[in-house]
Scaffold this motif. Sequence first.
Motif, PDB file in Angstrom:
ATOM      1  N   VAL A  19       0.978  -1.074   0.029  1.00 15.94           N
ATOM      2  CA  VAL A  19       0.043   0.074   0.066  1.00 15.94           C
ATOM      3  C   VAL A  19       0.825   1.310   0.044  1.00 15.94           C
ATOM      4  N   ASP A  20       0.451   2.353  -0.481  1.00 18.71           N
ATOM      5  CA  ASP A  20       1.102   3.721  -0.464  1.00 18.71           C
ATOM      6  C   ASP A  20       0.226   4.783  -0.434  1.00 18.71           C
ATOM      7  N   THR A  21       0.732   5.829  -0.292  1.00 17.42           N
ATOM      8  CA  THR A  21       0.012   7.182  -0.331  1.00 17.42           C
ATOM      9  C   THR A  21       0.830   8.224  -0.406  1.00 17.42           C
ATOM     10  N   LEU A  22       0.387   9.370  -0.767  1.00 13.93           N
ATOM     11  CA  LEU A  22       1.330  10.726  -0.929  1.00 13.93           C
ATOM     12  C   LEU A  22       0.693  11.743   0.262  1.00 13.93           C
ATOM     13  N   VAL A  23       1.890  12.301   0.651  1.00 11.47           N
ATOM     14  CA  VAL A  23       1.592  13.444   1.742  1.00 11.47           C
ATOM     15  C   VAL A  23       2.117  14.441   1.480  1.00 11.47           C
ATOM     16  N   SER A  24       1.643  15.909   1.761  1.00 11.98           N
ATOM     17  CA  SER A  24       2.562  16.951   1.643  1.00 11.98           C
ATOM     18  C   SER A  24       3.620  17.264   2.508  1.00 11.98           C
TER      19      SER A  24
ATOM     20  N   GLU B  30       6.859  18.950  -4.136  1.00 17.86           N
ATOM     21  CA  GLU B  30       6.602  17.685  -4.612  1.00 17.86           C
ATOM     22  C   GLU B  30       6.088  16.920  -3.535  1.00 17.86           C
ATOM     23  N   LYS B  31       5.067  16.134  -3.518  1.00 22.70           N
ATOM     24  CA  LYS B  31       4.551  15.296  -2.578  1.00 22.70           C
ATOM     25  C   LYS B  31       5.452  14.227  -2.108  1.00 22.70           C
ATOM     26  N   ILE B  32       5.309  13.527  -1.037  1.00 21.07           N
ATOM     27  CA  ILE B  32       6.122  12.458  -0.267  1.00 21.07           C
ATOM     28  C   ILE B  32       5.399  11.169  -0.618  1.00 21.07           C
ATOM     29  N   ARG B  33       6.030  10.293  -1.347  1.00 18.30           N
ATOM     30  CA  ARG B  33       5.390   9.072  -1.464  1.00 18.30           C
ATOM     31  C   ARG B  33       5.780   7.980  -0.412  1.00 18.30           C
ATOM     32  N   VAL B  34       5.044   7.645   0.284  1.00 23.41           N
ATOM     33  CA  VAL B  34       5.337   6.512   1.626  1.00 23.41           C
ATOM     34  C   VAL B  34       4.646   5.228   1.205  1.00 23.41           C
TER      35      VAL B  34
END
Length: 233
Positions: free
Chosen positions: A36-41, A217-221
Motif C-alpha cells: 500500500v502507498d500514499t502521498l503526503v504534502s 513535490e509530495k512525499i510517497r510513502v
Amino acid sequence: MRKLVLTLICILAINSIMAQTRNFLDIPYLETSARVDTLVSPDKIYLSITIQEKDSKDRKSVEEQETQMAKSLEALGIDIDKQLTIKDLASNYKKYFLRSKTVLKSKQFSLLVYDGLTAGKVMAALEDLDIANTYLEKTEYSKMDELELELKSRAVKKAKKKADALTNPLGQKVGIAIHIVDNSQPYYPSYNQPRLEMRTMAMQDSSAPAPLDIGFEKIRVESTVNVKFELSK
C-alpha cells in the motif's frame, strides 16, 4: 575442543532451521504479499540561506545583513529563535581573501517554515534585501512514524483480503497468521533541492507583486508485507 563446540553449534542451528521448514510444510498454509502507498504534502520545509559580504564600496557587513534579515523574518510571523539556526556550528563565520588581501565573511543559516506560501514570502523578502543565495535544503513530513505504522496495518489487512479471495473458491478458510515479514523500506528526508512548483496567488493589490505559493513535490510513502496464513477446511 573449541572446534568441536563450534561444529555442534552449527549442526544444532541447521537442524533448527530444517525443523522450522518441516513445520511450515506440515501445516497447510497460504502465502500472500501486499503493498500500500500514499502521498503526503511536506509540512517541514528547510531553506538554506547564506549571507556574505560583497567586494564593493557600499558593502554591508554580515552582521548588518543578519539584523535586517531577522527583522524581515519576524515581520512574516516567523519565530527566529525556534525556526532559524546557524548551519556551521564549528565556526559562525567563514572568511576568505581576495587578491587585495581584503577579508570578506559569510554566514550560513537553516530556516524552517511550514508551508509553501510562507516559503515564497521568505524568498521574496530576502530578494528585497539582496540576499539571493537561498535554496531549498530538504522537506519532511512531521507525522511520518504514525503514517508508516498505519500503512503497515493496511498492508496486513490487504494481505488477509487477498488470502480470502484466493481460498473462498476452494471452500477453505484462512486461519491465523503463522509468519509475517515486513519488507517496508524506512522513509528518509528528501535532500538535494526537491522540485518546486510556483503558483501565483490572486493579487489583492494590483500595484504590488503577488506572493508565491510554492507547491512542493509530495512525499510517497509505502509499506510492503509478506504473510503466511494457516489454512483449514
